[in-house]
Design an enzyme around this catalytic site. Sequence first.
Site, mmCIF file in Angstrom:
data_model
loop_
_atom_site.group_PDB
_atom_site.id
_atom_site.type_symbol
_atom_site.label_atom_id
_atom_site.label_comp_id
_atom_site.label_asym_id
_atom_site.label_seq_id
_atom_site.Cartn_x
_atom_site.Cartn_y
_atom_site.Cartn_z
ATOM 1 N N GLY A 1 89.302 60.230 114.098
ATOM 2 C CA GLY A 1 88.017 59.536 113.984
ATOM 3 C C GLY A 1 87.183 59.949 112.788
ATOM 4 N N GLY B 1 84.735 54.528 110.369
ATOM 5 C CA GLY B 1 83.895 55.103 111.409
ATOM 6 C C GLY B 1 84.755 55.510 112.597
ATOM 7 N N CYS B 2 84.253 56.457 113.380
ATOM 8 C CA CYS B 2 85.059 56.946 114.507
ATOM 9 C C CYS B 2 85.328 55.836 115.519
ATOM 10 C CB CYS B 2 84.393 58.158 115.158
ATOM 11 S SG CYS B 2 82.669 57.918 115.603
ATOM 12 N N TYR B 3 84.287 55.150 115.991
ATOM 13 C CA TYR B 3 84.505 54.099 116.997
ATOM 14 C C TYR B 3 85.347 52.933 116.468
ATOM 15 C CZ TYR B 3 80.743 56.199 119.875
ATOM 16 O OH TYR B 3 79.962 57.030 120.626
ATOM 17 N N TYR C 1 91.427 59.524 121.096
ATOM 18 C CA TYR C 1 91.671 60.366 119.929
ATOM 19 C C TYR C 1 90.524 61.351 119.778
ATOM 20 C CZ TYR C 1 88.923 56.372 118.084
ATOM 21 O OH TYR C 1 88.004 55.373 117.902
#
Length: 329
Positions: A292, A115-117, A286
């Site tokens: 991400g 996941g991005c986070y 980023y």
Amino acid sequence: MKPTVFIDGEAGTTGLQIYDRLIAREDIELLSIDPEKRKDPNARAELLDQADVAILCLPDDAARDAVRLVSNPDTVIIDASSAHRTVDGWTYGFPEMSPEQRKSISKSKRISNPGCYPTGFIALLRPLVEVGLFPEYYPYAVSAVSGYSGGGKSLIEEFETGGAGHRAYGLGQAHKHLPEMQAYSRIANPPVFTPAVGNFAQGMIVEVALPLWSLPKKPTLVDIWSALFTWYGSNSDPSGDVFVQLHPLEVSEDITKIDAEGRNGTNIMDLFVCGTDEQVRLIARYDNLGKGASGAAVQNLNLALGLDEGAGLDARAERPGLPPGHHHH
């Protein structure tokens, strides 16, 4: 024969971004589905089985269904959804996460794109927990802001028609990224997570703020920076693609602001250690669609196929610990 790649769901944001990164490459062949058959399970199954690597850019349930369509034991699946990120038998596709992760990804047939986070949170926390500087049991909190492109078509439209501004969300502490944050940073409980969407299309800042006086070992800024440097310095890929870049302490002390959009269009993640020996802000910056999401998927694809890890990811970072250069695109 060039290795073949099929993007299942190439019309979505992540799929389009992956497509853009792959279309010009000479070392792979992209398989495409007839647009009219995009929802036809038989047509998809055929391409999924035909591909050396299938990248799933689908909602979670559809991704689970797609995995069931694959009968070819040699097809490598990279799932960009959150369906398989903490599922046994799937390899978490964050190569820099630990010294052995890159090798695990290159040998795996089932790779779950992070996941991005969580990518930023795990990058900051995992090394510090793993070496024992940060405790496993602690009330960690992570605050983050992402560009609105991570929110899908309706959110993008809302922002682009001027109907939305910066907003906090995920208020119920049930965000789907929490399980992987906890699992791969090796902490005992999920962090309190405070995500927000900013009024910009792409880019991301993920931050862990900590009162160091409250930690049992009372680590200093230098302790923290050195542990991250050892981790990412020794973890860099010999081919020269260093995508996780820790900025020197003197750089972090000098800067007065960190722009969420500063790494857009690249696969680079910057890490900063800011603050004092009493209070620290650990910050990862980023592109939410780069490292991400889509950039990470291409990096995993390259590893899975045994190609240059940075192929199709034009921006190279400098060696960790050197002052950052300027990337112009």
